[in-house]
Write a protein that holds these residues in place. Structure first.
Motif, mmCIF file in Angstrom:
data_model
loop_
_atom_site.group_PDB
_atom_site.id
_atom_site.type_symbol
_atom_site.label_atom_id
_atom_site.label_comp_id
_atom_site.label_asym_id
_atom_site.label_seq_id
_atom_site.Cartn_x
_atom_site.Cartn_y
_atom_site.Cartn_z
ATOM 1 N N LYS A 1 0.852 -1.182 0.000
ATOM 2 C CA LYS A 1 0.000 0.000 0.000
ATOM 3 C C LYS A 1 0.890 1.235 0.000
ATOM 4 C CE LYS A 1 -3.608 -2.215 2.748
ATOM 5 N NZ LYS A 1 -4.295 -2.204 4.040
ATOM 6 N N PRO A 2 0.371 2.334 -0.538
ATOM 7 C CA PRO A 2 1.151 3.574 -0.453
ATOM 8 C C PRO A 2 1.398 3.917 1.017
ATOM 9 C CG PRO A 2 -0.752 3.852 -1.900
ATOM 10 C CD PRO A 2 -0.882 2.508 -1.246
ATOM 11 N N TRP A 3 2.552 4.462 1.296
ATOM 12 C CA TRP A 3 2.931 4.732 2.683
ATOM 13 C C TRP A 3 1.944 5.670 3.364
ATOM 14 C CZ3 TRP A 3 4.050 9.526 4.608
ATOM 15 C CH2 TRP A 3 4.329 10.537 3.690
ATOM 16 N N ALA B 1 -1.485 2.940 10.764
ATOM 17 C CA ALA B 1 -2.391 1.798 10.653
ATOM 18 C C ALA B 1 -1.635 0.502 10.938
ATOM 19 C CB ALA B 1 -3.003 1.746 9.251
ATOM 20 N N GLU B 2 -2.360 -0.456 11.453
ATOM 21 C CA GLU B 2 -1.777 -1.778 11.687
ATOM 22 C C GLU B 2 -1.505 -2.460 10.356
ATOM 23 O OE1 GLU B 2 -0.942 -3.387 14.577
ATOM 24 O OE2 GLU B 2 -1.401 -1.518 15.628
ATOM 25 N N ASP B 3 -0.390 -3.159 10.273
ATOM 26 C CA ASP B 3 -0.080 -3.939 9.080
ATOM 27 C C ASP B 3 -0.562 -5.360 9.340
ATOM 28 O OD1 ASP B 3 0.897 -5.089 6.818
ATOM 29 O OD2 ASP B 3 3.003 -4.858 7.325
ATOM 30 N N ASP B 4 -1.725 -5.670 8.830
ATOM 31 C CA ASP B 4 -2.306 -6.984 9.088
ATOM 32 C C ASP B 4 -2.113 -7.959 7.932
ATOM 33 O OD1 ASP B 4 -3.998 -5.772 7.331
ATOM 34 O OD2 ASP B 4 -5.819 -6.087 8.494
ATOM 35 N N ASP B 5 -1.176 -7.645 7.066
ATOM 36 C CA ASP B 5 -0.896 -8.556 5.958
ATOM 37 C C ASP B 5 -0.378 -9.879 6.490
ATOM 38 O OD1 ASP B 5 -1.690 -6.817 4.003
ATOM 39 O OD2 ASP B 5 0.327 -6.115 3.513
#
Length: 137
Positions: A81-83, A89-93
Motif C-alpha cells: 500500500k502507499p505509505w 495503521a496496523e499492518d495486518d498482511d
C-alpha cells in the motif's frame, strides 16, 4: 503446513528414541574407558556429537527447510500500500508461515519429549552449512 511439521516432529522424536540407546551405550562406554573429563574433552557436545544423532537431526532439518521453502513459494504477496495509507495503521498482511528448524528439533523437546532433551541440547552448533550458492548442505 502445521500438520506436516507436527508429523515430521513426531517422526523425529521416534527416530531419536531409536538411536538414543545406542548412543547412550556408546557414551557410557567412552566415559568408562576414558573418564568423564577426557571423554568430554574429546566429545565436547557429549552424546549429541554422535554421528547417528547428527544424521537424524540433519535429515529432519532439511525436511522442515523444504516445507518452509514450499510455503514461501506458495505465498502470494499483495502489492504494498502507499505509505500514506499505512501511516498509523496496523499492518495486518499475512506472511508465509515458516518454522525455525531448531525450535522444532531442539527447543521443543523440553515439552514434547523430555527424555530426549539431554540428547539434543548438546547440538549447540547446528550441523548445517552453506554451499557456494548459499544453499544448505
Amino acid at each position: 503446513m502445521a500438520n506436516k511439521i507436527d508429523k515430521l516432529q513426531k517422526n523425529y522424536i521416534r527416530d531419536m528414541r531409536v538411536v538414543q540407546p545406542v548412543v547412550q551405550h556408546w557414551w557410557s562406554g567412552l566415559v568408562e574407558k576414558l573418564g568423564l573429563d577426557e571423554a568430554t574433552r574429546r566429545w565436547p557436545t557429549g552424546p549429541s556429537g554422535h554421528p547417528s544423532v547428527i544424521e537424524v537431526f540433519r535429515s529432519y532439518y532439511f525436511e522442515i527447510e523444504e516445507l518452509n521453502l514450499e510455503a514461501e513459494d506458495e505465498f502470494e504477496e499483495r502489492p504494498p500500500k502507499p505509505w500514506e495509507e499505512m501511516w498509523g495503521a496496523e499492518d495486518d498482511d499475512e506472511a508465509p508461515r515458516v518454522e525455525r528448524e531448531i525450535d522444532r528439533l531442539i527447543y521443543d523437546m523440553t515439552e514434547k519429549a523430555p527424555d530426549l532433551e539431554l540428547l539434543v541440547f548438546g547440538l549447540v552448533f547446528v550441523p548445517i552449512g552453506l554451499d557456494q550458492n548459499d544453499e544448505s548442505c
